[in-house]
Design a protein around this motif. Sequence first.
Motif, PDB file in Angstrom:
ATOM      1  N   LEU A 207     -17.389  -0.202  -4.064  1.00 39.22           N
ATOM      2  CA  LEU A 207     -17.383   0.318  -5.173  1.00 39.22           C
ATOM      3  C   LEU A 207     -15.813   0.877  -5.608  1.00 39.22           C
ATOM      4  N   GLU A 208     -15.635   0.420  -6.865  1.00 41.00           N
ATOM      5  CA  GLU A 208     -14.195   0.695  -7.463  1.00 41.00           C
ATOM      6  C   GLU A 208     -14.262   1.490  -8.870  1.00 41.00           C
ATOM      7  N   SER A 209     -13.557   2.134  -9.334  1.00 43.61           N
ATOM      8  CA  SER A 209     -13.571   2.798 -10.648  1.00 43.61           C
ATOM      9  C   SER A 209     -13.646   1.636 -11.777  1.00 43.61           C
ATOM     10  N   ASP A 210     -14.294   2.156 -12.692  1.00 41.06           N
ATOM     11  CA  ASP A 210     -14.371   1.168 -13.677  1.00 41.06           C
ATOM     12  C   ASP A 210     -13.660   1.958 -15.119  1.00 41.06           C
ATOM     13  N   GLY A 211     -12.974   2.824 -14.992  1.00 39.87           N
ATOM     14  CA  GLY A 211     -12.114   3.346 -16.070  1.00 39.87           C
ATOM     15  C   GLY A 211     -12.988   4.227 -17.215  1.00 39.87           C
ATOM     16  N   GLY A 212     -14.340   4.384 -16.983  1.00 43.98           N
ATOM     17  CA  GLY A 212     -15.072   4.859 -17.684  1.00 43.98           C
ATOM     18  C   GLY A 212     -15.025   6.441 -17.864  1.00 43.98           C
ATOM     19  N   GLU A 213     -16.013   7.053 -18.482  1.00 43.97           N
ATOM     20  CA  GLU A 213     -16.064   8.545 -18.803  1.00 43.97           C
ATOM     21  C   GLU A 213     -17.141   8.905 -17.408  1.00 43.97           C
ATOM     22  N   THR A 214     -17.427  10.306 -17.357  1.00 45.67           N
ATOM     23  CA  THR A 214     -18.214  10.923 -16.291  1.00 45.67           C
ATOM     24  C   THR A 214     -19.637  11.491 -16.731  1.00 45.67           C
ATOM     25  N   ALA A 215     -20.495  10.671 -16.734  1.00 50.79           N
ATOM     26  CA  ALA A 215     -21.805  11.251 -16.939  1.00 50.79           C
ATOM     27  C   ALA A 215     -22.373  11.754 -15.807  1.00 50.79           C
ATOM     28  N   LEU A 216     -21.782  12.836 -15.163  1.00 52.50           N
ATOM     29  CA  LEU A 216     -22.199  13.504 -13.979  1.00 52.50           C
ATOM     30  C   LEU A 216     -23.707  14.128 -13.929  1.00 52.50           C
ATOM     31  N   TYR A 217     -24.059  14.905 -14.835  1.00 49.88           N
ATOM     32  CA  TYR A 217     -25.132  15.736 -15.077  1.00 49.88           C
ATOM     33  C   TYR A 217     -26.041  14.815 -15.361  1.00 49.88           C
ATOM     34  N   ASP A 218     -26.006  13.930 -16.171  1.00 49.81           N
ATOM     35  CA  ASP A 218     -27.148  12.749 -16.437  1.00 49.81           C
ATOM     36  C   ASP A 218     -27.528  11.988 -14.995  1.00 49.81           C
ATOM     37  N   SER A 219     -26.234  11.604 -14.323  1.00 51.58           N
ATOM     38  CA  SER A 219     -26.781  10.986 -12.995  1.00 51.58           C
ATOM     39  C   SER A 219     -27.372  11.843 -12.142  1.00 51.58           C
ATOM     40  N   LEU A 220     -26.853  13.242 -11.887  1.00 48.34           N
ATOM     41  CA  LEU A 220     -27.949  13.703 -10.942  1.00 48.34           C
ATOM     42  C   LEU A 220     -29.178  14.052 -11.594  1.00 48.34           C
ATOM     43  N   THR A 221     -29.691  14.054 -12.811  1.00 52.48           N
ATOM     44  CA  THR A 221     -30.950  14.013 -13.076  1.00 52.48           C
ATOM     45  C   THR A 221     -31.720  13.075 -12.632  1.00 52.48           C
ATOM     46  N   LYS A 222     -31.109  11.818 -13.035  1.00 60.22           N
ATOM     47  CA  LYS A 222     -31.796  10.521 -12.366  1.00 60.22           C
ATOM     48  C   LYS A 222     -31.926  10.624 -11.242  1.00 60.22           C
ATOM     49  N   ALA A 223     -31.027  11.037 -10.186  1.00 59.71           N
ATOM     50  CA  ALA A 223     -31.033  10.993  -8.878  1.00 59.71           C
ATOM     51  C   ALA A 223     -32.183  11.943  -8.344  1.00 59.71           C
TER      52      ALA A 223
ATOM     53  N   ASP B  60     -17.516  16.391 -15.980  1.00 56.46           N
ATOM     54  CA  ASP B  60     -18.607  15.701 -17.017  1.00 56.46           C
ATOM     55  C   ASP B  60     -18.126  15.581 -18.356  1.00 56.46           C
ATOM     56  N   SER B  61     -18.362  14.517 -18.961  1.00 52.36           N
ATOM     57  CA  SER B  61     -17.675  14.298 -20.144  1.00 52.36           C
ATOM     58  C   SER B  61     -18.538  13.620 -21.254  1.00 52.36           C
ATOM     59  N   ASN B  62     -19.901  13.542 -20.911  1.00 51.32           N
ATOM     60  CA  ASN B  62     -20.917  12.682 -21.720  1.00 51.32           C
ATOM     61  C   ASN B  62     -22.043  13.448 -22.324  1.00 51.32           C
ATOM     62  N   TYR B  63     -22.692  12.969 -23.415  1.00 44.40           N
ATOM     63  CA  TYR B  63     -23.661  13.499 -23.965  1.00 44.40           C
ATOM     64  C   TYR B  63     -24.908  13.482 -23.076  1.00 44.40           C
ATOM     65  N   GLY B  64     -25.702  14.422 -22.859  1.00 42.37           N
ATOM     66  CA  GLY B  64     -26.889  14.470 -22.399  1.00 42.37           C
ATOM     67  C   GLY B  64     -26.932  15.766 -21.454  1.00 42.37           C
ATOM     68  N   SER B  65     -27.615  15.489 -20.257  1.00 44.12           N
ATOM     69  CA  SER B  65     -27.746  16.529 -19.302  1.00 44.12           C
ATOM     70  C   SER B  65     -26.805  17.813 -19.293  1.00 44.12           C
ATOM     71  N   SER B  66     -26.980  18.972 -18.993  1.00 41.56           N
ATOM     72  CA  SER B  66     -26.291  19.905 -18.853  1.00 41.56           C
ATOM     73  C   SER B  66     -26.411  20.639 -17.449  1.00 41.56           C
ATOM     74  N   VAL B  67     -25.328  21.645 -17.234  1.00 45.26           N
ATOM     75  CA  VAL B  67     -25.481  22.152 -15.710  1.00 45.26           C
ATOM     76  C   VAL B  67     -26.778  23.035 -15.669  1.00 45.26           C
ATOM     77  N   GLU B  68     -27.203  23.485 -16.793  1.00 44.07           N
ATOM     78  CA  GLU B  68     -28.488  24.464 -16.440  1.00 44.07           C
ATOM     79  C   GLU B  68     -29.623  23.593 -16.540  1.00 44.07           C
ATOM     80  N   SER B  69     -29.657  22.438 -17.472  1.00 42.67           N
ATOM     81  CA  SER B  69     -30.947  21.486 -17.224  1.00 42.67           C
ATOM     82  C   SER B  69     -31.031  20.772 -15.841  1.00 42.67           C
ATOM     83  N   VAL B  70     -30.033  20.508 -15.062  1.00 46.42           N
ATOM     84  CA  VAL B  70     -29.945  19.879 -13.939  1.00 46.42           C
ATOM     85  C   VAL B  70     -30.496  20.985 -12.848  1.00 46.42           C
ATOM     86  N   ILE B  71     -30.040  22.152 -13.010  1.00 47.89           N
ATOM     87  CA  ILE B  71     -30.622  23.379 -12.090  1.00 47.89           C
ATOM     88  C   ILE B  71     -32.163  23.574 -12.374  1.00 47.89           C
ATOM     89  N   ASP B  72     -32.495  23.510 -13.552  1.00 47.16           N
ATOM     90  CA  ASP B  72     -33.841  23.698 -14.205  1.00 47.16           C
ATOM     91  C   ASP B  72     -34.824  22.720 -13.073  1.00 47.16           C
TER      92      ASP B  72
END
Length: 578
Positions: free
Chosen positions: A271-287, A308-320
């Motif tokens: 794995l290497e960094s690709d320089g993109g932004e951080t869709a953390l909450y969306d990724s947790l949702t898919k996981a 996290d810097s991307n449109y999509g899931s939020s902290v609360e939606s991940v928790i729910d």
Amino acid sequence: MNMFCGKCGTEASSNDRFCKKCGGALMGETDLGEPQPQLEAVPSTEIHLVRKKKSTSWKIPTLAIIAVLLLAGGIYAWRGTLSDNSQAKVETVQAETSDSLGEPVVSPAPPVPTEAVEATPSQTVSPVEPAFIKVNQVDSSQYEKAGVDVYFSLFEDQDLQQEIETMSLSKDMFTVNGQPVYGLSLVEDSDTVSVNLVIDKSGSMQDQPNADVHTSKMDLVREAAVQFIDNIPAAAKGQFEVLSFSSYVPAVADVPFTSNRSMVSSQLSSLESDGGETALYDSLTKALYDTNEQQGPKYVIAFTDGIDSNYGSSVESVIDLSRQLGIPIYMVGFGGEDDKLSYISDETGGQHFFLSVDDDLQTELKRIYDTVFQRYVKQYKLTYLPAKKVAPGQEFSFIMNMNAPQQQAETTSLTYERKLDNNSIAVQNALFEYQVNYAQSVNLLDFSLVQDNVQEGSEFYNNLKKRIEIDYGNANAKGTPKIIDPLENYRIDSISQVQDGAYKIKFFKLFPVLLDNEQVYEADLNTYTLVRSQTSGNWQVSNFGREECSIYRDPSDPGSLCTDNGVKKLFSGDPWPN
């Protein structure tokens, strides 16, 4: 009056006190010819009857019976006292209990005679020690059919630091809501643990943790994930998925769930960094959705710097979603503590860890392994049959008690949400994928990125394609591109199936907007209709209705002001007028 010897029967003078022949005590003769006994001093445990040689024989057995009864009565009274005192001690020991959050409360016992305790060693009871239960996961997918599975670990201390080694337990030692349980087993004997490794490879991970260190956070994350896998013994039953992310969550995982650890370790090492932004909450949702498809104990562990810097899931939606699916999330952060990462872990039943270059990485990673994976392979699975019927999506509660020979424990009242049926979860997942792909297609002006999530030939499909390729394309050419704003909060308000087999989902979302140069939040309540594709079998969006409810100043508001006296409102301005 004639006198006679009580021992040899020799007649003596009335003036004599003792027999001249044998020295025994003398006794006189009554008017009826019966000897009147005189008792000589004897030990208290013996009774001697002194009688005339020719006395009648019927009194001998009678007096003997009386003596036996007196002796037996004394022994019975002594044993009764012993029994009462011993029982008091047993009750006192049984009173030495504790709840799951407190110290034992010991009632003082009445004094027990030493000889009584020694006389009945079989009644000695060992002290009962308090134990503490940590519920790791609750699986309610078979709520009515096969019951609820509760995965838990046992600890010696209230802080849950000293785990109790595997002990011999049986299901009759447990109750749930005061009722017997259906089954109890060790996880290592029955289930494979499923672990989803979520890896941040965004541009922020290229940064150094601090100015004095030349190692990037990506290097730390990669090493941490590899070491986590390598620390797991070969004999341990486990399967793993690798899901790396940056600007957008991938449509499929880098490595879907597999027990091939060499493959997992190899993927992590590359794995290497690709320089993109951080869709953390969306990724947790898919996981969470991916992990939900696995059987048995499961959890998500994410390695990230937490930005996290991307449109999509939020902290609360991940928790729910985590609560709804019953899957805990563990967060391993780099470069300093982050309140949002801690909040996600704490609210989902997981745990958070923060690593820096100042830490002994090997030691810290071993500690994380011991805390996370080891707990899941050493835990217990309890199954109980609920006495109360609740519908999917509704909350249910339980209190779990353990009464083992040496230890006792009790949880507080724990509340969970009954899992939805598989179709409802699949429809939710399809709407999530649509939201992610729609954001990409608008920001990149590429309808093909979202077309598989929309029912081809529907009016909605044609309108969406026109909007993205023509309307938003023209706006971009004029220098005013349409940018999808990041969501601050969203939730699925309701989900229901209609007669034709389609599902309708009411979807609330909150996102920031500028109003008179003031940062406020627009709240939308949307209704999506999803149908199953005849060709792919996937769920697709076939229709969409939008209602702009109100403007909020508080991003944590869940949309409670979207109605005014029960009537839906369109854009209403400030809901808190002066």
